[in-house]
Design an enzyme around this catalytic site. Structure first.
Site, mmCIF file in Angstrom:
data_model
loop_
_atom_site.group_PDB
_atom_site.id
_atom_site.type_symbol
_atom_site.label_atom_id
_atom_site.label_comp_id
_atom_site.label_asym_id
_atom_site.label_seq_id
_atom_site.Cartn_x
_atom_site.Cartn_y
_atom_site.Cartn_z
ATOM 1 N N HIS A 211 35.951 33.218 40.303
ATOM 2 C CA HIS A 211 37.069 34.221 40.385
ATOM 3 C C HIS A 211 37.265 34.894 39.049
ATOM 4 O O HIS A 211 37.994 35.846 38.799
ATOM 5 C CB HIS A 211 38.192 33.712 41.021
ATOM 6 C CG HIS A 211 39.000 32.408 40.110
ATOM 7 N ND1 HIS A 211 38.685 31.258 40.566
ATOM 8 C CD2 HIS A 211 39.878 32.205 39.390
ATOM 9 C CE1 HIS A 211 39.015 30.440 39.723
ATOM 10 N NE2 HIS A 211 39.828 31.173 39.117
ATOM 11 N N ASP A 241 32.481 28.713 43.708
ATOM 12 C CA ASP A 241 33.341 29.648 42.822
ATOM 13 C C ASP A 241 32.748 29.378 41.431
ATOM 14 O O ASP A 241 33.148 28.556 40.633
ATOM 15 C CB ASP A 241 34.731 29.040 42.652
ATOM 16 C CG ASP A 241 35.885 29.860 41.942
ATOM 17 O OD1 ASP A 241 35.377 30.815 41.393
ATOM 18 O OD2 ASP A 241 36.975 29.360 41.991
ATOM 19 N N GLY A 321 45.440 29.513 33.903
ATOM 20 C CA GLY A 321 44.664 29.714 32.609
ATOM 21 C C GLY A 321 43.808 28.615 32.395
ATOM 22 O O GLY A 321 42.772 28.463 31.650
ATOM 23 N N SER A 323 41.495 27.928 34.850
ATOM 24 C CA SER A 323 40.285 28.264 35.698
ATOM 25 C C SER A 323 38.935 28.270 34.831
ATOM 26 O O SER A 323 38.950 28.718 33.787
ATOM 27 C CB SER A 323 40.793 29.549 36.175
ATOM 28 O OG SER A 323 41.373 29.387 37.364
ATOM 29 N N SER A 339 38.520 25.430 39.695
ATOM 30 C CA SER A 339 38.624 26.371 40.730
ATOM 31 C C SER A 339 40.137 26.753 41.093
ATOM 32 O O SER A 339 40.297 27.834 40.590
ATOM 33 C CB SER A 339 37.994 26.115 42.065
ATOM 34 O OG SER A 339 38.143 27.129 42.927
#
Length: 443
Positions: A211, A241, A321, A323, A339
């Protein structure tokens, strides 16, 4: 002021802006030592990184009798779930040094239940994963699932039958952790770098969340800074992801290590499959270093943006943040990429990770050093661009190269985070002290 560009940049995965939690304490060198036992009927002790290979072997040998496995961290044993009481099956398990555990639900039963959930309860704000410890599917609904939506999920779970699935309510909201933090920057998004890798064409690159990869095509190690890496592949939502981001400078040196702050780093040696019960550590640019355990596999998460399948579920906290940040084991196994999830590092919650093994297979990348560009033998990591790109990669970039004197085994081992060490200090030092040095190397 202009600076002379250094042809071979170096970067390390490092802490970005961290919350008030200390850097990793040194782990006991022998904390996870593997021991073999001559008596085939007596369970062996395993390192957590080794259980997936044995479990996979037994799964292929036992066929329909195999109903999942998990790691008993307290006893360092591998537990194999079996359906039925076939003595030959039990003997096979014991000869491999594992423990046989008779359960109700077969793998096929649980897969059928998961299919029903996908068909009838794929509602944004819900998630589920298989927990072999309970031999059930654990279904979670966040705070947005109310009224008719809650009734639909609840009735679907009940319709699966007794002992097949459980349903719980989460106080938070399931979301991807893409905004906030101080790491790599792409457009209006901020993320964390996961692991430096070598792309299929031999160039240096890194893995981060998918993402993040669909949010922006180019990434910088400083807000508003010049791009240092470009997205090559990205998957989200759907079957994972993850994204592969290539460093723009092919001479970038990419170190296969995770900088956990305070001068410590964990050398990443291999990609490993997650096992329920396994202790894992997560590094992210917002909250720094946290640890916990794997609680579920093959998780499905229904984010507002769409459904993602094949994830790892844990009880390690994370916040916006983080991720894309790295999930790893104490002895240097790369497990996952952050994720999303619900909650935060104050109230807790559940989090989900993209398996690294799946991401590598899908992108054609390899973990660790390679022969990328200009003889950058350490192709795995890139200059902070990468690091920045990653989680704190920016910091990483910021943090500069991984400290070669830091023992990977030690920090890796860090069975526990030292609450006495201020994460703000450890990480802040990297951000405020070395980030500028790293940026000079980029110019």
């Amino acid at each position: 002021m202009s600076h002379k560009r250094i042809p071979k940049r170096k970067a390390a995965i490092a802490v970005g802006g961290v919350a008030a939690l200390g850097a990793a304490a040194l782990l006991l060198p022998n904390a996870n030592a593997s021991q073999s036992n001559g008596d085939a009927a007596t369970p062996r002790t395993f390192k957590s990184n080794d259980v997936s290979d044995v479990a996979s072997m037994l799964a292929s040998q036992l066929g329909d009798a195999f109903a999942g496995s998990y790691y008993d961290a307290a006893n360092k044993q591998l537990v194999i779930n079996v359906v039925g009481n076939n003595s030959n099956v039990v003997n096979q398990i014991e000869r491999a040094g594992a423990v046989a555990h008779q359960v109700q639900n077969s793998t096929a039963d649980l897969e059928a239940a998961a299919k029903t959930l996908r068909t009838e309860a794929s509602i944004a704000g819900t998630a589920w994963s298989v927990d072999p410890k309970t031999n059930e599917i654990h279904v979670t609904a966040d705070s947005t699932v109310t009224g008719g939506k809650w009734n639909t999920v609840e009735s679907t779970v009940k319709g699966l039958g007794s002992g097949v699935a459980t349903l719980s309510k989460s106080a938070g909201t399931l979301k991807t952790f893409v905004d906030g933090g101080d790491a790599i920057f792409g457009g209006n998004a901020r993320c964390s770098l996961g692991f430096n890798v070598t792309a299929g064409d031999g160039t240096p690159a890194f893995l981060t969340a998918g993402h993040c990869g669909v949010a922006a095509a180019q990434w910088s190690d400083a807000q508003g800074g010049a791009p240092i890496a470009t997205v090559d592949q990205a998957t989200f939502p759907g079957a994972g992801d993850f994204s592969l981001v290539k460093y723009d400078d092919p001479a970038t040196q990419a170190n296969s290590a995770v900088n956990v702050g305070n001068g410590q780093s964990v050398q990443i040696n291999q990609a490993v499959e997650a096992a329920v019960g396994q202790q894992v550590f997560r590094m992210g640019s917002t909250t720094g270093l946290h640890d916990g355990n794997v609680t579920g596999l093959n998780a499905t998460v229904n984010y507002p943006e769409g459904t993602v399948t094949g994830l790892i579920q844990t009880d390690v906290c994370a916040e916006p943040g983080d991720s894309g940040g790295s999930l790893f084991t104490q002895d240097g196994g790369a497990v996952g990429l952050t994720s999303g999830g619900s909650g935060d590092c104050t109230a807790g919650g559940e989090t989900f990770f993209q398996p690294v093994t799946t991401a590598l297979a899908a992108t054609g990348a390899t973990l660790g050093a390679g022969d990328a560009g200009a003889g950058a033998g350490d192709a795995g990591a890139g200059d902070a661009g990468a690091g920045d790109a990653g989680a704190g990669a920016g910091d990483a970039g910021a943090g500069g190269a991984v400290d070669p004197s830091a023992s990977a085994a030690d920090p890796g081992a860090g069975d526990a985070v030292d609450p006495g060490a201020g994460a703000d200090d450890a990480a802040g030092a990297d951000q405020n002290g070395t980030h500028h040095k790293s940026r000079r190397q980029h110019n």
